[in-house]
Design a protein around this motif. Structure first.
Motif, PDB file in Angstrom:
ATOM      1  N   PRO A  60       0.844  -1.205   0.000  1.00  0.00           N
ATOM      2  CA  PRO A  60       0.000   0.000   0.000  1.00  0.00           C
ATOM      3  C   PRO A  60       0.880   1.256   0.000  1.00  0.00           C
ATOM      4  O   PRO A  60       1.950   1.268   0.622  1.00  0.00           O
ATOM      5  N   SER A  61       0.423   2.280  -0.699  1.00  0.00           N
ATOM      6  CA  SER A  61       1.282   3.470  -0.873  1.00  0.00           C
ATOM      7  C   SER A  61       1.704   4.066   0.470  1.00  0.00           C
ATOM      8  O   SER A  61       2.780   4.637   0.589  1.00  0.00           O
ATOM      9  N   ALA A  62       0.863   3.900   1.496  1.00  0.00           N
ATOM     10  CA  ALA A  62       1.203   4.459   2.809  1.00  0.00           C
ATOM     11  C   ALA A  62       2.502   3.869   3.364  1.00  0.00           C
ATOM     12  O   ALA A  62       3.145   4.489   4.217  1.00  0.00           O
ATOM     13  N   TYR A  63       2.892   2.675   2.884  1.00  0.00           N
ATOM     14  CA  TYR A  63       4.089   2.017   3.430  1.00  0.00           C
ATOM     15  C   TYR A  63       5.231   1.955   2.432  1.00  0.00           C
ATOM     16  O   TYR A  63       6.228   1.270   2.670  1.00  0.00           O
ATOM     17  N   GLU A  64       5.091   2.685   1.322  1.00  0.00           N
ATOM     18  CA  GLU A  64       6.155   2.663   0.312  1.00  0.00           C
ATOM     19  C   GLU A  64       7.440   3.323   0.809  1.00  0.00           C
ATOM     20  O   GLU A  64       8.490   3.169   0.203  1.00  0.00           O
ATOM     21  N   PHE A  65       7.352   4.074   1.903  1.00  0.00           N
ATOM     22  CA  PHE A  65       8.553   4.735   2.434  1.00  0.00           C
ATOM     23  C   PHE A  65       9.395   3.805   3.295  1.00  0.00           C
ATOM     24  O   PHE A  65      10.510   4.165   3.696  1.00  0.00           O
ATOM     25  N   LEU A  66       8.892   2.618   3.591  1.00  0.00           N
ATOM     26  CA  LEU A  66       9.636   1.699   4.470  1.00  0.00           C
ATOM     27  C   LEU A  66      10.989   1.355   3.865  1.00  0.00           C
ATOM     28  O   LEU A  66      11.085   1.094   2.656  1.00  0.00           O
ATOM     29  N   PRO A  67      12.045   1.323   4.686  1.00  0.00           N
ATOM     30  CA  PRO A  67      13.317   0.819   4.175  1.00  0.00           C
ATOM     31  C   PRO A  67      13.213  -0.705   3.996  1.00  0.00           C
ATOM     32  O   PRO A  67      12.328  -1.333   4.577  1.00  0.00           O
ATOM     33  N   GLY A  68      14.085  -1.257   3.170  1.00  0.00           N
ATOM     34  CA  GLY A  68      14.155  -2.718   3.063  1.00  0.00           C
ATOM     35  C   GLY A  68      13.135  -3.337   2.137  1.00  0.00           C
ATOM     36  O   GLY A  68      12.968  -4.570   2.137  1.00  0.00           O
ATOM     37  N   LEU A  69      12.451  -2.515   1.310  1.00  0.00           N
ATOM     38  CA  LEU A  69      11.445  -3.100   0.415  1.00  0.00           C
ATOM     39  C   LEU A  69      12.075  -4.067  -0.588  1.00  0.00           C
ATOM     40  O   LEU A  69      11.383  -4.889  -1.193  1.00  0.00           O
ATOM     41  N   GLU A  70      13.413  -3.981  -0.743  1.00  0.00           N
ATOM     42  CA  GLU A  70      14.090  -4.911  -1.663  1.00  0.00           C
ATOM     43  C   GLU A  70      14.038  -6.354  -1.159  1.00  0.00           C
ATOM     44  O   GLU A  70      14.333  -7.284  -1.919  1.00  0.00           O
ATOM     45  N   CYS A  71      13.641  -6.550   0.083  1.00  0.00           N
ATOM     46  CA  CYS A  71      13.447  -7.920   0.592  1.00  0.00           C
ATOM     47  C   CYS A  71      12.172  -8.553   0.052  1.00  0.00           C
ATOM     48  O   CYS A  71      11.952  -9.763   0.210  1.00  0.00           O
ATOM     49  N   LEU A  72      11.291  -7.734  -0.532  1.00  0.00           N
ATOM     50  CA  LEU A  72       9.990  -8.257  -0.977  1.00  0.00           C
ATOM     51  C   LEU A  72      10.099  -8.908  -2.346  1.00  0.00           C
ATOM     52  O   LEU A  72      10.781  -8.415  -3.235  1.00  0.00           O
ATOM     53  N   GLU A  73       9.370 -10.019  -2.500  1.00  0.00           N
ATOM     54  CA  GLU A  73       9.258 -10.671  -3.805  1.00  0.00           C
ATOM     55  C   GLU A  73       7.787 -10.924  -4.072  1.00  0.00           C
ATOM     56  O   GLU A  73       7.063 -11.338  -3.161  1.00  0.00           O
ATOM     57  N   MET A  74       7.367 -10.699  -5.328  1.00  0.00           N
ATOM     58  CA  MET A  74       5.967 -10.966  -5.664  1.00  0.00           C
ATOM     59  C   MET A  74       5.798 -12.474  -5.863  1.00  0.00           C
ATOM     60  O   MET A  74       6.630 -13.114  -6.512  1.00  0.00           O
ATOM     61  N   TYR A  75       4.762 -13.019  -5.285  1.00  0.00           N
ATOM     62  CA  TYR A  75       4.484 -14.460  -5.373  1.00  0.00           C
ATOM     63  C   TYR A  75       4.267 -14.883  -6.829  1.00  0.00           C
ATOM     64  O   TYR A  75       3.590 -14.215  -7.585  1.00  0.00           O
ATOM     65  N   LYS A  76       4.892 -16.022  -7.192  1.00  0.00           N
ATOM     66  CA  LYS A  76       4.638 -16.626  -8.512  1.00  0.00           C
ATOM     67  C   LYS A  76       4.158 -18.052  -8.290  1.00  0.00           C
ATOM     68  O   LYS A  76       4.710 -18.782  -7.467  1.00  0.00           O
ATOM     69  N   GLU A  77       3.128 -18.422  -9.025  1.00  0.00           N
ATOM     70  CA  GLU A  77       2.580 -19.782  -8.903  1.00  0.00           C
ATOM     71  C   GLU A  77       3.545 -20.743  -9.591  1.00  0.00           C
ATOM     72  O   GLU A  77       3.585 -20.826 -10.818  1.00  0.00           O
ATOM     73  N   ASP A  78       4.392 -21.415  -8.838  1.00  0.00           N
ATOM     74  CA  ASP A  78       5.292 -22.422  -9.413  1.00  0.00           C
ATOM     75  C   ASP A  78       5.508 -23.517  -8.366  1.00  0.00           C
ATOM     76  O   ASP A  78       4.745 -23.614  -7.409  1.00  0.00           O
ATOM     77  N   LYS A  79       6.521 -24.315  -8.549  1.00  0.00           N
ATOM     78  CA  LYS A  79       6.708 -25.440  -7.614  1.00  0.00           C
ATOM     79  C   LYS A  79       7.869 -25.202  -6.650  1.00  0.00           C
ATOM     80  O   LYS A  79       8.347 -26.128  -6.000  1.00  0.00           O
ATOM     81  N   SER A  80       8.328 -23.951  -6.589  1.00  0.00           N
ATOM     82  CA  SER A  80       9.465 -23.646  -5.724  1.00  0.00           C
ATOM     83  C   SER A  80       9.077 -23.865  -4.252  1.00  0.00           C
ATOM     84  O   SER A  80       7.899 -23.948  -3.919  1.00  0.00           O
ATOM     85  N   ASN A  81      10.108 -23.944  -3.424  1.00  0.00           N
ATOM     86  CA  ASN A  81       9.817 -24.025  -1.991  1.00  0.00           C
ATOM     87  C   ASN A  81      10.950 -23.399  -1.192  1.00  0.00           C
ATOM     88  O   ASN A  81      11.815 -22.726  -1.758  1.00  0.00           O
ATOM     89  N   GLY A  82      10.951 -23.583   0.103  1.00  0.00           N
ATOM     90  CA  GLY A  82      11.999 -23.033   0.960  1.00  0.00           C
ATOM     91  C   GLY A  82      12.180 -23.959   2.143  1.00  0.00           C
ATOM     92  O   GLY A  82      11.402 -24.902   2.346  1.00  0.00           O
ATOM     93  N   GLN A  83      13.240 -23.711   2.927  1.00  0.00           N
ATOM     94  CA  GLN A  83      13.483 -24.561   4.087  1.00  0.00           C
ATOM     95  C   GLN A  83      12.500 -24.230   5.202  1.00  0.00           C
ATOM     96  O   GLN A  83      11.837 -25.091   5.744  1.00  0.00           O
ATOM     97  N   LEU A  84      12.436 -22.932   5.506  1.00  0.00           N
ATOM     98  CA  LEU A  84      11.635 -22.511   6.659  1.00  0.00           C
ATOM     99  C   LEU A  84      10.645 -21.435   6.224  1.00  0.00           C
ATOM    100  O   LEU A  84      11.043 -20.414   5.654  1.00  0.00           O
ATOM    101  N   ALA A  85       9.368 -21.672   6.477  1.00  0.00           N
ATOM    102  CA  ALA A  85       8.326 -20.681   6.177  1.00  0.00           C
ATOM    103  C   ALA A  85       7.899 -20.026   7.479  1.00  0.00           C
ATOM    104  O   ALA A  85       7.648 -20.726   8.465  1.00  0.00           O
ATOM    105  N   VAL A  86       7.846 -18.693   7.501  1.00  0.00           N
ATOM    106  CA  VAL A  86       7.449 -17.984   8.722  1.00  0.00           C
ATOM    107  C   VAL A  86       6.271 -17.071   8.407  1.00  0.00           C
ATOM    108  O   VAL A  86       6.419 -16.080   7.685  1.00  0.00           O
ATOM    109  N   ALA A  87       5.105 -17.407   8.936  1.00  0.00           N
ATOM    110  CA  ALA A  87       3.937 -16.524   8.784  1.00  0.00           C
ATOM    111  C   ALA A  87       3.952 -15.510   9.919  1.00  0.00           C
ATOM    112  O   ALA A  87       4.212 -15.860  11.075  1.00  0.00           O
TER     113      ALA A  87
END
Lengths: 319, 319
Positions: free
Chosen positions: A55-82
């Motif tokens: 949301p535009s209200a949070y576009e000023f946050l530092p560290g947005l480069e950590c974000l990735e847009m979800y893609k529907e594929d078969k990838s996975n990860g070791q640890l998922a943290v909700a």
């Protein structure tokens, strides 16, 4: 589950995917990004996967480069943290990716959390996920820098309405004090979070105030909004967030209602109370739900009829 | 002056008169009442002498029984303590009583304080007098109870806009944390301090938004108010406080101006800027004054002429 177990999992895994909830707010975004930055700083691969734009209200946050847009594929990860995610549905499309990860963790402060992960840490005494993530980073003894501090401050400030809601505790202020020490400017951050509004929201506010009706000697306030009003203000439905508080904050008002006309025969009612009225009971009468002080329902009728039905029920509770 | 000297004076004297400034706000009232309650609790005669009624917004404060209305007589006290009072004039009529006391003390956080008392303790690093009084009570090792904590919380919250202004420091949050431990409810207190508004103020807000004009590609916002608008909202001139912020808070606005029509030929301009524009320089061009981010002036002309003169000057500063 002890916080130590969660910390062990974070320490023992190197490929970590962090999941804020759908319709992300300042708490889940700030907390997720802060955790990702801190883990990246100690050499781990840590990503925040989202399925909506920030949301535009949070576009000023530092560290947005950590974000990735979800893609529907078969990838996975070791640890998922909700993070800040009360139930699995709030992971949206990404629930499938969450489930494919080797271990799943759920860190939250909602007492209604359904403990949907392998490892669940729920602390409902905390104002926000941000407070919990701060405790985790402190216990892990990882370096907190100004960017991480900004994200955690935003997380906590968002969920406490800037230290104004009843969930604000002594601990909340203690955590804020420690974060401020990283050189934060409370004035600048608060202005971004709480003061800046769009011109269309300002115009919408004026239009909605024009619909104000007061009943029961000042104890009940009704406000209305419809497509015509939105259009005349150049506003979008999202601009209606919080407008019910215009009524709630008027001196003497116990119950405020914002009626949104969705179509000719559908009225959404957003209700707030201040001290004693249980608006959840009103909402549930109309097959809606919520909490005692904030609830909502939909009435399939036209505006005047919906208003008079709702007013009758509100009067029963208020008078 | 060392805080220890002030504490010695408070300990060595038994008849203490506390002076909040004229036009009292939450900081000076909360701080004064907290100090009076704490001193009374350790057996001293401590009174807060005021010359105006307590504003209705602060009528909920505990300890109002410590307040005495000033009477013009020849009475005096051992120790006079001015709180949050930048200069002697801000003691109003009570300056004479202040001067008649055996010793005078001045406790404040305004950097412009004129050190008008025998003993002056000014700490401009503090957000509020409330923070200083908390330090004093802690150093004196007197018991703080919930009533005292409420008063100090109100003092600090008022002067920091609820921990949102730039004067909020890590220490401010640390003090708030300690106060919260006395069982305060941040939600209830904040609602009383920051949310409740009169119906007439809400209606006035809508009327004033209708006058909104935006210039310079969104960087300048003008708002207007006049007797007709006040009347249609059932509002009083005091309800105009803060309305200029409607303009200031709009996304992209640098300078906001609220023009108040006082008579046919007198326009009061209230100006705010966000980041860089020096509105004091604009005000001083029209023989007004203020700070870089908040200033005001009076233009002796009719509305349209005043507006175009002011707009020309604001454009120079903004563009």
């Amino acid at each position: 589950m002890d916080l130590k177990h969660i910390i062990n999992l974070l320490q023992q895994n190197d490929d970590i995917i962090i999941f804020p909830h759908v319709n992300p707010d300042g708490d889940c975004l700030g907390s997720s990004i802060a955790l990702a930055m801190a883990l990246t700083n100690i050499g781990k691969k840590a990503r925040v996967i989202v399925e909506e734009n920030v949301p535009s209200a949070y576009e000023f946050l530092p560290g947005l480069e950590c974000l990735e847009m979800y893609k529907e594929d078969k990838s996975n990860g070791q640890l998922a943290v909700a993070i800040d995610t009360g139930d699995r549905k709030r992971l949206g499309e990404r629930a499938r990716l969450f489930d494919r990860c080797k271990f799943t963790v759920n860190i939250d402060h909602h007492k209604t959390n359904t403990s949907f992960a392998d490892y669940n840490f729920i602390d409902a005494s905390k104002s926000s996920a941000g407070e919990i993530i701060f405790d985790i980073l402190k216990s892990m003894n990882v370096k907190i820098d100004k960017s991480i501090a900004v994200c955690l401050y935003v997380a906590i400030a968002t969920d406490t309405g800037g230290f104004r809601y009843s969930n604000t505790t002594a601990d909340t202020h203690r955590t804020a004090a420690k974060l401020m020490e990283y050189g934060l400017n409370a004035g600048e951050l608060s202005s971004r979070l709480f003061e800046v509004v769009s011109k269309s929201k300002v115009l919408l506010t004026a239009e909605v105030i024009k619909t104000l009706e007061i009943f029961s000697g000042g104890k009940i306030a009704f406000l209305e909004v419809n497509d015509k009003i939105l259009e005349s203000a150049g506003a979008v439905p999202g601009d209606c967030d919080g407008l019910v508080n215009i009524g709630r904050n008027i001196e003497g008002v116990e119950v405020a209602v914002l009626l949104k006309e969705i179509g000719n025969n559908e009225i959404k009612a957003n209700m707030r109370s201040n001290k004693y009225a249980d608006v959840a009971s009103i909402a549930s009468f109309f097959s809606g739900g919520g909490h005692a002080r904030a609830a909502g329902c939909t009435i399939y009728s036209h505006m005047n009829k919906a208003k008079s039905m709702l007013l009758a029920k509100v009067r029963e509770v208020v008078e």
